[in-house]
Design an enzyme around this catalytic site. Structure first.
Site, mmCIF file in Angstrom:
data_model
loop_
_atom_site.group_PDB
_atom_site.id
_atom_site.type_symbol
_atom_site.label_atom_id
_atom_site.label_comp_id
_atom_site.label_asym_id
_atom_site.label_seq_id
_atom_site.Cartn_x
_atom_site.Cartn_y
_atom_site.Cartn_z
ATOM 1 N N MET A 132 8.326 -10.686 2.744
ATOM 2 C CA MET A 132 8.075 -12.382 2.045
ATOM 3 C C MET A 132 7.944 -13.067 2.902
ATOM 4 S SD MET A 132 7.752 -10.665 -0.651
ATOM 5 C CE MET A 132 8.071 -12.473 -1.896
ATOM 6 N N LEU B 173 3.357 -15.259 7.289
ATOM 7 C CA LEU B 173 3.146 -15.460 9.473
ATOM 8 C C LEU B 173 2.949 -16.200 9.963
ATOM 9 C CD1 LEU B 173 1.712 -12.072 10.257
ATOM 10 C CD2 LEU B 173 4.763 -12.535 9.488
ATOM 11 N N ASN C 14 -2.370 -6.313 4.740
ATOM 12 C CA ASN C 14 -1.237 -6.695 4.084
ATOM 13 C C ASN C 14 -2.037 -6.457 3.165
ATOM 14 O OD1 ASN C 14 0.922 -7.996 2.900
ATOM 15 N ND2 ASN C 14 -0.717 -9.393 1.741
ATOM 16 N N HIS D 64 -1.969 -6.418 -1.186
ATOM 17 C CA HIS D 64 -1.418 -7.740 -2.111
ATOM 18 C C HIS D 64 -1.891 -6.648 -3.634
ATOM 19 C CE1 HIS D 64 -0.626 -11.231 -3.972
ATOM 20 N NE2 HIS D 64 -2.182 -11.044 -4.702
HETATM 21 C C1 GRF Z 1 3.849 -4.586 -3.352
HETATM 22 O O1 GRF Z 1 3.855 -4.699 -5.280
HETATM 23 C C2 GRF Z 1 3.004 -5.532 -2.693
HETATM 24 O O2 GRF Z 1 1.274 -5.372 -3.430
HETATM 25 C C3 GRF Z 1 3.229 -6.485 -2.698
HETATM 26 O O3 GRF Z 1 4.521 -6.447 -2.375
HETATM 27 C C4 GRF Z 1 4.989 -5.419 -3.290
HETATM 28 C C5 GRF Z 1 5.791 -4.474 -2.535
HETATM 29 O O4 GRF Z 1 6.200 -3.064 -2.609
HETATM 30 N N1 GRF Z 1 2.996 -7.273 -1.781
HETATM 31 P P1 GRF Z 1 7.070 -2.569 -1.667
HETATM 32 O O5 GRF Z 1 8.199 -2.470 -1.428
HETATM 33 O O6 GRF Z 1 6.393 -2.015 -0.760
HETATM 34 O O7 GRF Z 1 7.738 -1.039 -3.037
#
Ligand code: GRF
Length: 203
Positions: free
Chosen positions: A92, A95, A109, A111
């Site tokens: 979260m 970078l 990444n 998304h």
């Molecule tokens: C996922 O929905 C991903 O796309 C987003 O954050 C969430 C992470 O979920 N960036 P997890 O920690 O991998 O279960």
């Protein structure tokens, strides 16, 4: 063939981390997770790493005087584990230059939307509220902006009449767990070439 060494950065539950670990263990991708780093001490992702005998390291942002110093530490730990590619999996933080320069074109990444639509937080709920017919997920290389880097793979998920934001998010997540390992496999096979905004996939 030697396995590509992955470092995964996480902040939360780590279901994508798990999908990557599992794909590696099953031999579906020529890669292995060699270290997991979290900016949250109680991230469940750290437990998943430990359960798989992968070094699980917490690096607290507040223990450093600024973002540059924090990222210097994260990059140093990744280098210590001889990481070749960094995967953000529910990490979260945006970078900064230290991380990007330490791993140029080597940070991916995932998304939970079809970029460039719905970048940023709560993408699934925002797509659902907007009334789109299709959403999905995107694996992309990371650049200095949020969710803007060159796109590697996407999966499309139709929005159903009976969907809630939660049911849609759950179906998107299933696809995330497929396309993230698939993108890593392509990278590990040296089949990705970045040219400007585009990523070309070699046959
Ligand atoms: C996922 O929905 C991903 O796309 C987003 O954050 C969430 C992470 O979920 N960036 P997890 O920690 O991998 O279960």
């Amino acid at each position: 063939m030697s396995l590509l060494r992955l470092g995964v950065l996480v902040s939360g539950r780590g279901s994508n981390l798990q999908a990557i670990i599992d794909a590696g263990k099953k031999g579906e991708i020529p890669a292995e997770v060699v270290v997991v780093i979290s900016d949250q001490p109680d991230a469940f992702a750290l437990e998943r790493a430990r359960a798989n005998n992968i070094p699980a390291i917490y690096i607290g942002f507040q223990d450093f005087s600024n973002k540059e110093k924090y990222e210097e530490k994260v990059a140093a730990v990744l280098k210590q584990y001889m990481v070749e590619i960094v995967c953000l999996a529910g990490y979260m933080r945006v970078l900064g230059v230290n991380m990007l320069e330490a791993f140029p074109n080597r940070i991916m990444n995932i998304h939970p939307a079809l970029l460039p639509a719905f970048p940023g937080l709560h993408a699934q709920a925002r797509a659902w509220e907007h009334g789109v017919r299709f959403s999905g997920c995107t694996v992309h290389f990371v650049d200095e902006e949020v969710d803007t880097g060159p796109i590697i793979l996407q999966a499309v998920v139709p929005v159903l009449a009976e969907d809630t934001a939660e049911t849609l998010a759950a179906r998107i997540l299933e696809q995330e767990h497929k396309i993230y390992p698939a993108a890593i496999r392509l990278f590990a096979q040296n089949r990705l070439r970045i040219q400007g905004r585009k990523v070309y996939i070699k046959n």
